[in-house]
Structure formats: structure tokens, C-alpha cells
Design an enzyme around this catalytic site. Sequence first.
Site, PDB file in Angstrom:
ATOM      1  N   SER A  20      12.307  25.644  24.994  1.00 12.85           N
ATOM      2  CA  SER A  20      11.375  24.502  24.977  1.00 12.85           C
ATOM      3  C   SER A  20      10.206  24.744  25.920  1.00 12.85           C
ATOM      4  O   SER A  20       9.044  24.459  25.588  1.00 12.85           O
ATOM      5  CB  SER A  20      12.106  23.229  25.429  1.00 12.85           C
ATOM      6  OG  SER A  20      13.071  22.864  24.503  1.00 12.85           O
ATOM      7  N   ARG A  24       6.004  25.400  25.156  1.00  8.33           N
ATOM      8  CA  ARG A  24       4.985  24.533  25.758  1.00  8.33           C
ATOM      9  C   ARG A  24       4.001  25.352  26.584  1.00  8.33           C
ATOM     10  O   ARG A  24       2.807  25.041  26.629  1.00  8.33           O
ATOM     11  CB  ARG A  24       5.669  23.442  26.583  1.00  8.33           C
ATOM     12  CG  ARG A  24       6.310  22.374  25.675  1.00  8.33           C
ATOM     13  CD  ARG A  24       7.376  21.590  26.408  1.00  8.33           C
ATOM     14  NE  ARG A  24       7.888  20.456  25.637  1.00  8.33           N
ATOM     15  CZ  ARG A  24       8.792  20.534  24.645  1.00  8.33           C
ATOM     16  NH1 ARG A  24       9.274  21.709  24.270  1.00  8.33           N
ATOM     17  NH2 ARG A  24       9.206  19.439  24.033  1.00  8.33           N
ATOM     18  N   GLY A  91      11.398  24.047  14.717  1.00 10.15           N
ATOM     19  CA  GLY A  91      11.051  22.627  14.654  1.00 10.15           C
ATOM     20  C   GLY A  91      10.072  22.265  15.758  1.00 10.15           C
ATOM     21  O   GLY A  91       9.164  21.453  15.556  1.00 10.15           O
ATOM     22  N   ARG A 119      13.627  19.989   6.930  1.00  6.75           N
ATOM     23  CA  ARG A 119      13.807  19.107   8.089  1.00  6.75           C
ATOM     24  C   ARG A 119      12.812  17.945   8.060  1.00  6.75           C
ATOM     25  O   ARG A 119      11.689  18.078   7.578  1.00  6.75           O
ATOM     26  CB  ARG A 119      13.706  19.928   9.378  1.00  6.75           C
ATOM     27  CG  ARG A 119      14.870  20.923   9.433  1.00  6.75           C
ATOM     28  CD  ARG A 119      14.894  21.722  10.687  1.00  6.75           C
ATOM     29  NE  ARG A 119      15.160  20.892  11.845  1.00  6.75           N
ATOM     30  CZ  ARG A 119      15.106  21.346  13.093  1.00  6.75           C
ATOM     31  NH1 ARG A 119      14.783  22.610  13.320  1.00  6.75           N
ATOM     32  NH2 ARG A 119      15.372  20.544  14.104  1.00  6.75           N
ATOM     33  N   GLN A 166      10.518  16.305  20.511  1.00  3.74           N
ATOM     34  CA  GLN A 166       9.534  16.875  19.592  1.00  3.74           C
ATOM     35  C   GLN A 166       8.591  15.789  19.096  1.00  3.74           C
ATOM     36  O   GLN A 166       7.372  16.000  19.023  1.00  3.74           O
ATOM     37  CB  GLN A 166      10.241  17.574  18.428  1.00  3.74           C
ATOM     38  CG  GLN A 166      11.020  18.796  18.907  1.00  3.74           C
ATOM     39  CD  GLN A 166      11.729  19.535  17.799  1.00  3.74           C
ATOM     40  OE1 GLN A 166      11.732  19.085  16.648  1.00  3.74           O
ATOM     41  NE2 GLN A 166      12.339  20.651  18.121  1.00  3.74           N
ATOM     42  N   ASP A 311      21.589  19.904  21.818  1.00  2.00           N
ATOM     43  CA  ASP A 311      21.721  21.271  21.280  1.00  2.00           C
ATOM     44  C   ASP A 311      23.047  21.920  21.677  1.00  2.00           C
ATOM     45  O   ASP A 311      23.414  22.966  21.127  1.00  2.00           O
ATOM     46  CB  ASP A 311      20.568  22.151  21.772  1.00  2.00           C
ATOM     47  CG  ASP A 311      19.224  21.730  21.162  1.00  2.00           C
ATOM     48  OD1 ASP A 311      19.231  21.049  20.115  1.00  2.00           O
ATOM     49  OD2 ASP A 311      18.183  22.076  21.739  1.00  2.00           O
ATOM     50  N   LYS A 338      19.373  19.109  12.344  1.00  4.81           N
ATOM     51  CA  LYS A 338      18.992  20.287  13.142  1.00  4.81           C
ATOM     52  C   LYS A 338      18.863  21.492  12.202  1.00  4.81           C
ATOM     53  O   LYS A 338      18.750  21.335  10.998  1.00  4.81           O
ATOM     54  CB  LYS A 338      20.011  20.508  14.252  1.00  4.81           C
ATOM     55  CG  LYS A 338      20.011  19.386  15.295  1.00  4.81           C
ATOM     56  CD  LYS A 338      18.698  19.334  16.048  1.00  4.81           C
ATOM     57  CE  LYS A 338      18.656  18.200  17.057  1.00  4.81           C
ATOM     58  NZ  LYS A 338      17.325  18.063  17.666  1.00  4.81           N
TER      59      LYS A 338
HETATM   60  C1  S3P Z   1      13.273  20.415  21.510  1.00  5.06           C
HETATM   61  C2  S3P Z   1      13.756  19.154  21.336  1.00  5.06           C
HETATM   62  C3  S3P Z   1      15.031  18.875  20.645  1.00  5.06           C
HETATM   63  C4  S3P Z   1      15.909  20.102  20.535  1.00  5.06           C
HETATM   64  C5  S3P Z   1      15.151  21.299  20.115  1.00  5.06           C
HETATM   65  C6  S3P Z   1      14.021  21.610  21.078  1.00  5.06           C
HETATM   66  C7  S3P Z   1      11.965  20.567  22.183  1.00  5.06           C
HETATM   67  O1  S3P Z   1      14.749  18.415  19.339  1.00  5.06           O
HETATM   68  O2  S3P Z   1      16.968  19.847  19.641  1.00  5.06           O
HETATM   69  O3  S3P Z   1      16.007  22.427  20.052  1.00  5.06           O
HETATM   70  O4  S3P Z   1      11.629  21.699  22.594  1.00  5.06           O
HETATM   71  O5  S3P Z   1      11.254  19.568  22.323  1.00  5.06           O
HETATM   72  P1  S3P Z   1      14.438  16.867  19.062  1.00  5.06           P
HETATM   73  O6  S3P Z   1      13.324  16.516  19.940  1.00  5.06           O
HETATM   74  O7  S3P Z   1      14.038  16.753  17.628  1.00  5.06           O
HETATM   75  O8  S3P Z   1      15.709  16.141  19.370  1.00  5.06           O
END
Ligand code: S3P
Length: 424
Positions: A20, A24, A91, A119, A166, A311, A338
Amino acid sequence: MIFQKAKYLKGEVTIPGDKSISHRAVMFGSLAEGTTEVTNFLQGADCLSTIDCFRKMGIEIENTPDHILIHGKGLHGLQAPSCILDAGNSGTTTRLISGILAAQNFETTLTGDASIQKRPMRRIIEPLSMMGANITSVNGNDCAPLRIVGAPLHGIHYHSKVASAQVKSSILLAGLYADGETRVTEPTVSRNHSEIMLKYFGADIRTENKTAIIQPEPVLKGQKVNVPGDISSAAYFIAAGLLVPGAEVYIHNVGINKTRNGIIKVAQAMGGDITFLNENNAGEPTADLLVKHSALHGITIEGDIIPTLIDELPIINIMAACAEGTTIIKDAAELKVKESNRIDVMVEHLSAMGCDITGTDDGMIINGGKPLHGTVVDSHMDHRIAMSFAIASLVAAGETTIKGSDVVTISYPNFYEDLAKLTR
Ligand code: S3P
């Protein structure tokens, strides 16, 4: 790939960078003025997809073994890509980039692999459209590919139905370009890496309880980012250390941000012996973890802790299968959307290994303590499913075969090598 029951598990492991935070760093570095240097960047396929998308929008990104250098061009420096943007399996790339693309002065089409194209994207299409975005699902099914025609955006106060970083981050990134303040309120606070890092880059962003609030048009400045080890990847070694008889594992430099550390809280509540060492609280907090084999017992996992371990639920399922008593997981319907439907897939394969597990609408019930045996597991091209069953195989009688095991390149390219160094 074929795995055998482990006789032994001991040693040290250094976990690769947080997925994550790596995403970013590339995104915010691209929108900042000047150079951003990222060390311990995760060289996983998902984060490479993010790099690829920004390169296609004219950002120069140097990727060397030591670091990543992103030569940002400021909030308004992106250029129209000459082709479709491909988020691969990611995602995070798809949803966060959409918030940025919604505000550009050009049109893009954003797609991804077969999993991404299934998704749900309504969760970002709705709030971004409320801000004035022109974003449509090309196939009319609320999934990618998405066509995004940049438009002037308005600040909104969005009350999200899902606790999703997200979704929150997508709206906050669009908020950088809005005509006023943007607020996102979540039912439960999700991971806050965007809030921490945007502030570090110079954005005017703050939080009030479950609401993140951002002001538009900041001047973001390139920064140095040292990415902590990914707690979601460390989770597999935490579980291995707890489950394999006699095991002891020292895990270096794990990110322990409180919006992500539910796995540690749950492991300890199940009776797991985990010690924190070398804690560092500057920026994103980190610690080394010493994990020792422990007799685990079942617990109930529900409510506000769920987004902090979303996760990690597949590997928590494996821990629960080996724990005495019942583990109940509730409030985790997000598992169904997911990289795979993680309720169905965990129930299918853990049952085949001899575990008493029942899927529910929003989680699962596991009556643990039954001996596990090897079987053939299909990863369903989901990296976390592959890694979870690699750990289950360490305590399962006989042989476990994982089909589609190379999907770990998404978040942990050297996972099997690192695991092999610890086991015999
Ligand atoms: C993530 C947020 C999570 C997580 C994903 C990474 C992120 O998803 O499951 O692996 O980097 O913001 P969601 O925000 O859809 O729950």
C-alpha cells in the site's frame, strides 16, 4: 509447486516493502514537484503496474536495485497517455488512479486483468461522479475497463458504506483538484497511509474521528520515503512461527501502523507468543517481531478490527484451523470482492484439508484442532490464497500441491525462497 510438512522452522526474515505504501509513494511522488526517492520499494507486480501507469502519463521513474527515483511534475503535470492504462491485478492502482484521472484535462481508459475486470468499481464511480467526474464502466457492469474524461471537480462530504482505504484514497486524491474541501467519513477507519503520506508531501489534510478532510490545490514537494516491511506479508511468517512445533522466527522491520496491526492483536488474543523489539515510531511505526510456537485457541473476530486485518483473514483462517476451539469471523463480507472470493476459496480448500469450516454471509466459522492433511489447492490466481496454503502445508500431513503458486509475484516475489530458508 509441491510442499511437505515441516519438521523445523527457525531463523530470521526481512520482509519486503509494504504494498500500500509503495503504491502511494509512486502516485504522490508523481504529483509532487521535484524528485521523490523511495527505498525498500516493493518490486511486486502490483506496484510495478502503478509505475507503468505514471510512466505512460509522462512521469520519469528510475527503478534501480537501491531505490526508486520519481521525477514528479506537480499536481498538474501529467500528460495524456497514448494508450490504455493497465493496472494488472491491482485494485489499489485502479481505484486510487481513478481519483486522479477524474480531474485531468484529458481522457483515459483504465483496465486490468480478468480479476480486476470483475471487481466492484461502483464504490468509486458513485462518489467521484458526485464530485463531477465523468467516469463510466465501458461494459456497463460497474467494473473496469473504466473510461474517465477529466472534468472540473467539486468538494463533497462523502459517507462511505464500506470501510475501504481504496475508496477513501480515491476521493481524497480527487479532492486535491476540487473547488473546495473534501470529506470522507467511513463506518470504521480503514488504513490511513494516504493521510499520513499526503501530509508528509505537504497536503493540507487532517482527520476528525472517522472523517478524513482534505483541502484542494496544495503544492506537493518530492520527499524521501523509506517503506516499512509489509505486515500483510509478515503475517505468513507470524503464522508459521506460531504453528510449527518448536518454531522461532525473528521478523525484521515490520510496519505496525494501528490501522493495519489487527493480525498481531488477533494472534496474541489466540494465545500467540509475539514480542516487539526495536520499535521505531517516526512516521509509519515499525518494529521487529519475535514469534515463538504457541498453543492457539479460537476467538471471535468482528467489528472495528476487521479493516485492520482484512488482507490477513486467509492466513488467520489457517491459524484458526490449527487452534483448539471455535473461531468466528463476522463483518468481513469484503472478503468476497478481493482478488478472489476469499470466503468461498478458503472454505473449499481448508475443508479439503480436513478442517471443519463453514462459510457465512460475512465471514466463516471454524471448529479448529482437527489434523490437516495435504491436498491440491488452486490459488485462483490470488497471491494471499497461495501464501496462506503454503503455510498450511507446513503443518499438514503428507504433500500439498498449490496450482498457480507463482501468483505470489503480486506482493512477495521471493516468498518461497524466504520460506525455504527457514524450514526443513
Ligand atoms: C488497500 C486497501 C485494502 C486492501 C488492499 C490494499 C490499499 O482494500 O485490501 O490490499 O492499499 O488501500 P480496500 O480498501 O478495498 O478494503
